[in-house]
Structures are given as structure tokens and as C-alpha cells.
Design a protein around this motif. Structure first.
Motif, PDB file in Angstrom:
ATOM      1  N   GLY A 288      -7.101   7.578  32.834  1.00 41.56           N
ATOM      2  CA  GLY A 288      -7.585   7.934  31.505  1.00 41.56           C
ATOM      3  C   GLY A 288      -7.850   9.419  31.380  1.00 41.56           C
ATOM      4  O   GLY A 288      -7.464  10.054  30.392  1.00 41.56           O
ATOM      5  N   ALA A 289      -8.502   9.995  32.392  1.00 40.92           N
ATOM      6  CA  ALA A 289      -8.735  11.439  32.366  1.00 40.92           C
ATOM      7  C   ALA A 289      -7.425  12.205  32.448  1.00 40.92           C
ATOM      8  O   ALA A 289      -7.254  13.244  31.804  1.00 40.92           O
ATOM      9  N   GLY A 290      -6.475  11.692  33.226  1.00 40.68           N
ATOM     10  CA  GLY A 290      -5.186  12.372  33.362  1.00 40.68           C
ATOM     11  C   GLY A 290      -4.376  12.376  32.086  1.00 40.68           C
ATOM     12  O   GLY A 290      -3.496  13.231  31.917  1.00 40.68           O
ATOM     13  N   SER A 291      -4.647  11.448  31.148  1.00 39.53           N
ATOM     14  CA  SER A 291      -3.898  11.423  29.893  1.00 39.53           C
ATOM     15  C   SER A 291      -4.160  12.660  29.054  1.00 39.53           C
ATOM     16  O   SER A 291      -3.407  12.955  28.125  1.00 39.53           O
ATOM     17  N   LEU A 292      -5.214  13.423  29.354  1.00 35.96           N
ATOM     18  CA  LEU A 292      -5.518  14.650  28.626  1.00 35.96           C
ATOM     19  C   LEU A 292      -4.767  15.853  29.171  1.00 35.96           C
ATOM     20  O   LEU A 292      -4.765  16.910  28.544  1.00 35.96           O
ATOM     21  N   VAL A 296       2.388  16.550  32.303  1.00 28.29           N
ATOM     22  CA  VAL A 296       2.504  15.464  33.278  1.00 28.29           C
ATOM     23  C   VAL A 296       1.652  14.264  32.911  1.00 28.29           C
ATOM     24  O   VAL A 296       2.008  13.122  33.200  1.00 28.29           O
ATOM     25  N   GLY A 297       0.515  14.478  32.260  1.00 30.49           N
ATOM     26  CA  GLY A 297      -0.353  13.381  31.875  1.00 30.49           C
ATOM     27  C   GLY A 297      -0.839  12.587  33.073  1.00 30.49           C
ATOM     28  O   GLY A 297      -1.053  13.108  34.171  1.00 30.49           O
ATOM     29  N   MET A 298      -0.978  11.275  32.864  1.00 34.59           N
ATOM     30  CA  MET A 298      -1.531  10.418  33.908  1.00 34.59           C
ATOM     31  C   MET A 298      -0.564  10.179  35.053  1.00 34.59           C
ATOM     32  O   MET A 298      -0.941   9.597  36.064  1.00 34.59           O
TER      33      MET A 298
END
Length: 410
Positions: A288-292, A296-298
Motif C-alpha cells: 500500500g505504501a509502495g503504491s505512492l 515502479v509503485g508497489m
């Protein structure tokens, strides 16, 4: 003649003002990606700022003017939201990307992917991707190790060298090549760090001043240049919708994190112990944090986990374990990555903007503008949609937005 002279001066002043505006716009375009990202951070952090601002003061301070209250609240907002996010982004760039580069090798798939991504983005990023040139130079400098004349030399050996031996070593072609590579690496690292610090400062300062003085600047502009009230209605509509959409990215991150926790924990219930996801709830929350994270995103979370599971499957000697590794990657890509990004994000991201148009803005924005298009695409869509809702009626009928009652007024 007096009228002509006054009109001429007004025209000259107007041209001069347009020239100044053009110069400012030219400067801002050089930092367009950072500024667009700062706008996203402003709208994402503004609800937190307003929540802190609405908190009641202690009884002994009520009724008194608290100096620098807005500034303190903005700094607290940045500290509890913006800095943790920038730390996550810095972690991604400084730790994870170099490890991928090292494992992939100079001509590996990681480098090919970054090159292809840069080509696809066109002018989205000026020059090489940030850090890629530095990483390539560092890899080149480190690859061959020390040149022959320096191999095996200790500090004590260098101190007792005669001037003739030092000159001979420095004149060696291998040593000169190595020194040039190291100087280029150090120069590149200084440039990379300085560039990152500059963009980080712009993000922090831009978000800070938009939180503290953004509303006052808008009020000043509307008071001086919006006699009809049309621009004010347009600005309010755009601000409300952008607040919902850009803050929706944060809500999307929480929703994605919850889905990741459920999916990875459910995967562990059916997968063999050798290929279980380690700390499944934590990995799900990190997706979820990586989606920001732009670009590269999550994937920066679940692809390394997939690689770890693949290694575990090899060491376990269980042929069926590879099937569960593929299952993990499919679940991560389809259920955790794709479904929230293209289905959940539009529903939590806007109040009035059409869901289908918003979805296309999220898809086409990065293709057209590069990584920051994930934010610029929805911003342009909102500006266009609210223009037709608010200003188009005024242009066609001459009526104020609140006077518009039906389509027949067109």
C-alpha cells in the motif's frame, strides 16, 4: 494624443507583464515534475493540516493570538506525513535500485528495463533517469577493481615510495584510467546528491508555503482580478475536486494495503512453508505504501519478495513450490496491483469527475507525460471538466454560474 499616449503606455506595461509571466513559466517548466508532485503532496497533506488547525487550543491560550501557528502546523504536517514518504522514496532509490543494478549486471534486464522506460517516457525526464548514470559510472569504476600497479599496496608501502616510483605509478595508463573513472564517479555522485537535495527542497518548501499561504494568495488574486465571480466559482470547484482526487491516492494506498494483507495472509494458508511470504501483514502494508512511489509503485515490494520465494523454492527441492511462486506473483499483480489501481482508485478519487474518464487519466497520463503523469493527468481532466461545468455556461450565456438552471439556458 493624450489618450493614445496613455493607451500606448498600458500596452507596453501589458507586454512587459506578459514577458515576466513567460519568464516565470519557463523557469517553472524546468521543474515541472517536481512541482506537479508538490501539488499532489499539498492536496494529500492538506486534510491533515486542516485537522490539526481545527484542534482546540489549551484553555490558557484560548482567546489569545498564537504567533506563527500556521507555520508550526505546516511543519508538523510535513513532519508526520511528507518526511516519512520521502524517506520511503529515498530508501527505494538509494538502497533497492542499486541492488537491482548490481544483481542484474551492466547489461542485465534491469538496465534494459530502465532504458526502455526512459525511451517510453520521452521528455518526461530530462536526460538519463536520476541515478542511472551515476550507478553505471560507479559500476564501471568498481568492476575492474584496483589497477595492477596498486594491487597489494598498503598504506605503509605508499608512504615509503620514492618520488620516481610515485611518478611511474601515476603515469601508468591503467592507473590513469582508474583515476579518471573514480573522479567521474565522485563528480556524478556529488551532482546526483545536489540534484536530489534541490528537488527535495522544492518539494518541502512548495508544500509548506501552499499550506500556510496558498489560500491567502488565491483570495488576493480573486479580490483583484475576478469582478464577475466566475473565476472564483471555477477555482472552488477545481479545488474541491482535486482535494478529493489527490487525497484519494492516499486512501487508495490504505485500501491497497488492506487488500495486500488479506491476499498474502490467505496465500500463506495454502502455500508450503518453504515458499510462505515472510511477515505477510508487513509485506501487504508495504504494498500500500509502495503504491505512492512514482514509476515502479508497489512492484518494488512484491517483485523482490517473489525473487526470495523463487530462491527458497530452488533450495527446498520441491518441484511443486514453483507453482506457488507463480501463484504469488499472479495474485500480487492482478489482485493487489491491477484491481485497486484501475477499479478502486477511480471510485475513491473523485466526487463529480466521471469514473471512466478518471480511469483513462490515470492510464494515459503516465504514457503522455512520464511518471508524474499519474498526477498531471487527473489535474488536467479536472481543469477541463470544471471549465465546461462552470465557465462554459458564462461564455455561452453571459450568466453567472449560480444563475444556470438547465441545459435550455444554452
Amino acid at each position: 494624443m493624450e489618450y493614445s499616449s496613455g493607451l500606448r503606455r498600458r500596452i507596453l506595461f501589458g507586454i512587459g507583464g506578459l514577458g515576466l509571466v513567460a519568464a516565470v513559466v519557463f523557469v517553472l517548466i524546468q521543474f515541472q515534475a517536481t512541482l506537479i508532485f508538490a501539488i499532489f503532496l499539498y492536496y494529500a497533506s492538506r486534510p491533515i493540516y486542516r485537522k490539526l488547525k481545527s484542534l482546540s487550543l489549551p484553555s490558557r491560550l484560548q482567546g489569545h493570538r498564537v504567533p506563527y501557528r500556521r507555520q508550526v502546523l505546516a511543519m508538523v504536517t510535513i513532519a508526520i506525513f511528507l518526511l516519512p514518504f520521502l524517506f520511503l522514496l529515498t530508501y527505494t532509490l538509494v538502497l533497492v535500485v542499486p541492488e537491482i543494478q548490481r544483481l542484474a549486471g551492466g547489461d542485465g534486464p534491469g538496465v534494459a528495463y530502465l532504458s526502455a522506460l526512459q525511451s517510453a517516457q520521452g521528455s518526461g525526464l530530462p536526460g538519463p533517469l536520476p541515478g542511472v548514470a551515476y550507478l553505471s559510472a560507479l559500476q564501471s569504476a568498481q568492476g575492474s577493481g584496483l589497477p595492477g600497479p596498486l594491487v597489494g599496496l598498503e598504506i605503509s608501502d605508499i608512504l615509503v615510495l620514492s618520488p620516481e616510483e610515485v611518478v611511474a605509478i601515476l603515469n601508468d595508463p591503467a592507473v590513469q584510467t582508474w583515476v579518471e573513472q573514480m573522479v567521474a564517479t565522485l563528480t556524478g555522485s556529488v551532482g546526483f546528491i545536489a540534484n536530489a537535495a534541490l528537488h527535495g527542497f522544492i518539494l518541502l518548501a512548495g508544500t509548506y508555503y501552499m499550506l500556510t499561504d496558498g489560500s491567502r494568495l488565491v483570495d488576493w488574486f480573486l479580490d483583484n482580478f475576478d469582478e464577475s465571480g466566475v473565476v472564483g466559482s471555477y477555482a472552488v470547484a477545481v479545488d474541491d475536486e482535486l482535494s478529493s482526487i489527490l487525497f484519494g491516492n492516499i486512501l487508495n494506498a490504505f485500501v491497497t494495503g488492506i487488500i495486500g494483507i488479506l491476499v498474502f495472509s490467505g496465500y500463506n494458508l495454502v502455500a508450503p512453508g518453504a515458499v510462505n511470504v515472510p511477515f505477510a501483514p508487513l509485506v501487504g502494508a508495504l504494498t500500500g505504501a509502495g503504491s505512492l512511489i512514482p514509476v515502479v509503485g508497489m512492484k518494488i515490494v512484491y517483485l523482490p519478495v517473489g525473487a526470495i520465494l523463487a530462491i527458497a523454492a530452488v533450495t527446498s527441492g520441491q518441484a511443486s513450490a514453483f507453482g506457488f511462486v507463480i501463484l504469488f506473483l499472479v495474485l500480487a499483480f492482478v489482485v493487489v496491483d491491477t484491481i485497486p489501481d484501475f477499479l478502486i482508485r477511480p471510485y475513491v478519487s473523485g466526487n463529480r469527475t466521471h469514473v471512466g474518464l478518471l480511469m483513462f487519466a490515470y492510464i494515459l497520463g503516465p504514457i503522455a507525460f512520464g511518471f508524474y503523469g499519474i498526477f498531471l493527468g487527473p489535474i488536467l481532466l479536472v481543469l477541463l471538466a470544471e471549465f465546461f461545468r462552470t465557465i462554459a455556461s458564462y461564455v455561452l450565456t453571459g450568466r453567472q454560474p449560480h444563475e444556470q438552471s438547465s441545459l435550455s439556458d444554452y
